[in-house]
Design a protein around this motif. Structure first.
Motif, PDB file in Angstrom:
ATOM      1  N   ASN A 146       0.826  -1.206   0.000  1.00  0.00           N
ATOM      2  CA  ASN A 146       0.000   0.000   0.000  1.00  0.00           C
ATOM      3  C   ASN A 146       0.861   1.257   0.000  1.00  0.00           C
ATOM      4  O   ASN A 146       0.575   2.221  -0.718  1.00  0.00           O
ATOM      5  N   GLN A 162      -6.996  -5.898   3.247  1.00  0.00           N
ATOM      6  CA  GLN A 162      -6.930  -4.763   4.174  1.00  0.00           C
ATOM      7  C   GLN A 162      -7.444  -3.463   3.562  1.00  0.00           C
ATOM      8  O   GLN A 162      -7.834  -2.548   4.296  1.00  0.00           O
ATOM      9  N   TYR A 163      -7.425  -3.382   2.237  1.00  0.00           N
ATOM     10  CA  TYR A 163      -7.817  -2.140   1.557  1.00  0.00           C
ATOM     11  C   TYR A 163      -8.851  -2.449   0.468  1.00  0.00           C
ATOM     12  O   TYR A 163      -8.764  -1.927  -0.658  1.00  0.00           O
ATOM     13  N   ALA A 164      -9.831  -3.263   0.821  1.00  0.00           N
ATOM     14  CA  ALA A 164     -10.818  -3.732  -0.168  1.00  0.00           C
ATOM     15  C   ALA A 164     -11.539  -2.582  -0.848  1.00  0.00           C
ATOM     16  O   ALA A 164     -11.888  -2.675  -2.036  1.00  0.00           O
ATOM     17  N   ASP A 165     -11.752  -1.482  -0.126  1.00  0.00           N
ATOM     18  CA  ASP A 165     -12.483  -0.354  -0.714  1.00  0.00           C
ATOM     19  C   ASP A 165     -11.663   0.388  -1.762  1.00  0.00           C
ATOM     20  O   ASP A 165     -12.200   1.211  -2.517  1.00  0.00           O
ATOM     21  N   GLN A 166     -10.356   0.091  -1.866  1.00  0.00           N
ATOM     22  CA  GLN A 166      -9.502   0.770  -2.838  1.00  0.00           C
ATOM     23  C   GLN A 166      -9.202  -0.075  -4.075  1.00  0.00           C
ATOM     24  O   GLN A 166      -8.593   0.424  -5.026  1.00  0.00           O
ATOM     25  N   SER A 196     -10.864  -1.389  -6.690  1.00  0.00           N
ATOM     26  CA  SER A 196     -11.338  -0.970  -8.013  1.00  0.00           C
ATOM     27  C   SER A 196     -10.815   0.404  -8.422  1.00  0.00           C
ATOM     28  O   SER A 196     -10.601   0.666  -9.615  1.00  0.00           O
ATOM     29  N   SER A 197     -10.601   1.288  -7.455  1.00  0.00           N
ATOM     30  CA  SER A 197     -10.168   2.641  -7.800  1.00  0.00           C
ATOM     31  C   SER A 197      -8.653   2.737  -8.005  1.00  0.00           C
ATOM     32  O   SER A 197      -8.182   3.618  -8.731  1.00  0.00           O
ATOM     33  N   ARG A 198      -7.886   1.843  -7.397  1.00  0.00           N
ATOM     34  CA  ARG A 198      -6.433   1.925  -7.468  1.00  0.00           C
ATOM     35  C   ARG A 198      -5.810   0.887  -8.393  1.00  0.00           C
ATOM     36  O   ARG A 198      -4.636   0.983  -8.741  1.00  0.00           O
ATOM     37  N   ALA A 211     -11.744 -10.241  -2.424  1.00  0.00           N
ATOM     38  CA  ALA A 211     -11.871  -8.788  -2.603  1.00  0.00           C
ATOM     39  C   ALA A 211     -11.330  -8.311  -3.947  1.00  0.00           C
ATOM     40  O   ALA A 211     -11.507  -7.138  -4.306  1.00  0.00           O
ATOM     41  N   ARG A 265     -11.940  -7.603  -7.119  1.00  0.00           N
ATOM     42  CA  ARG A 265     -13.070  -7.453  -8.033  1.00  0.00           C
ATOM     43  C   ARG A 265     -12.666  -6.724  -9.305  1.00  0.00           C
ATOM     44  O   ARG A 265     -13.390  -5.874  -9.809  1.00  0.00           O
TER      45      ARG A 265
END
Length: 370
Positions: free
Chosen positions: A149, A180-184, A186-188, A292, A294
């Motif tokens: 990260n 640990q950073y699943a919300d990132q 698709s965007s990263r 995670a 995706r």
């Protein structure tokens, strides 16, 4: 001294002698079992066909253009060596390459030499490998994701995404990051390539131990696995050690140039780092990170991989297929664990395909390959 106390002392002495004898027998049985397994592995390594000496591999050469080196500080104040290749003004997604256990950035020379002419490529030494510090804290799989990260934050500009390419422990690193950073994700990240890796039970499914050993060795297989991966013992750099590296890490028909390159790289890994990360992988479970991912994800494995055999690739591919993001499961015939070195031309073609797809606009309603 009374007769009763004498009897008690004799009984205690007999118990102590029996316990000592039992312990000695236990140690002897352990040594015999472990010794038989190691002897079997060495016998297989020494009897195997020697690597094919067909000259050097130009793709393993040190890149002509030296990298721009960046020091990235991660958790615990550990400084990571990060190398950036390719044109400084290159556009597009950034290829971030994450090497495996006991390797370093040189592992990716075949891909850097292929891609870095017109593509931004990032490679970094995992903590405790190459020029990166290990730190004072016991290594954990979570640390791997946290380090990645920090590298992404430091090297992938805002508004652009990474193509994450991981080999062995590097694939585990990517899955640790995703957990640990699943919300990132698709965007990263635009695409992922998981190479010769596993999401769980890596120590339970290796194929290092030869078949046909005596039945009494079975209970000691896990002990041998721990000794191979988690003992901080320096390994001598000899021709016979290279034979063992060939047996463990490469396919039976490997080229001598590849065996020598891999053996030198493994020997350069500090024993403390090798042992610390080997122990951490014994507790591996990054299935949450696999779930995670995706984004389109490619899984690559060699059919002769002893360290992370095809069963791992098939299990990961099934999860990705179920989630609708499996781009492709690629099986490299006759190739061992060091797949992107052993089959570098095919692997580079695969990366070209991935890069072309993330560059090309996706048609509406398109899905990953199954």
């Amino acid at each position: 001294m009374t007769e009763k106390s004498t009897t008690r002392r004799s009984a205690r002495r007999a118990i102590a002698i029996a316990a000592g004898a039992g312990a000695a027998v236990g140690v002897g049985v352990l040594a015999a079992g472990v010794g038989t397994i190691f002897a079997g592995m060495l016998r297989e390594a020494f009897r195997a066909q020697r690597a094919v000496d067909d000259g050097p591999d130009d793709l393993l050469s040190v890149p002509q253009q030296p990298p721009r080196r960046i020091t990235v500080e991660s958790s615990g104040g550990v400084r990571l060596n990060v190398e950036r290749y390719g044109p400084a003004d290159a556009d597009g997604d950034v290829v971030v390459m994450v090497h495996g256990w006991t390797c370093n950035t040189a592992y990716w020379y075949p891909q850097i030499n292929h891609l870095a002419g017109d593509r931004p490529v990032i490679a970094y030494d995992q903590r405790g490998h190459g020029a990166s510090e290990l730190g004072r804290v016991r290594p954990t799989i979570a640390m791997l994701g946290q380090d990645l990260n920090r590298v992404i934050e430091a090297t992938v500009p805002n508004g652009r995404r990474a193509i994450l390419v991981g080999h062995s422990m590097g694939g585990m690193t990517i899955m640790s990051w995703a957990a640990q950073y699943a919300d990132q994700v698709s965007s990263r990240v635009s695409s992922v390539v998981l190479t010769s890796t596993a999401a769980k039970a890596v120590m339970q499914n290796h194929l290092l131990i030869p078949v046909g050993l005596p039945r009494y060795t079975k209970p000691f297989e896990s002990t041998v696995g721990r000794l191979v991966t988690s003992s901080p013992i320096p390994v001598p750099h000899t021709d016979r050690a290279a034979w063992l590296s060939h047996y463990i890490a490469l396919g039976p028909q490997a080229r001598k140039a590849h065996v020598d390159f891999v053996d030198a790289m493994i020997m350069a890994c500090p024993p403390r780092s090798r042992a610390g990360w080997g122990s951490a992988m014994g507790k591996l479970d990054v299935t949450a990170g696999l779930d995670a991912l995706r984004v389109p994800t490619t899984v690559v494995v060699g059919t002769e991989d002893r360290l992370t055999p095809p069963v791992h690739a098939e299990e990961m591919a099934e999860v990705l297929r179920r989630n609708g993001v499996l781009r492709e499961l690629v099986s490299l015939e006759g190739v061992g664990h060091m797949s992107s070195i052993e089959a570098s031309v095919r692997y580079n073609e695969l990366l070209d395909e991935v890069l072309a797809e993330v560059t090309r606009p996706e048609p509406a309603g398109s899905t990953a390959r199954s």
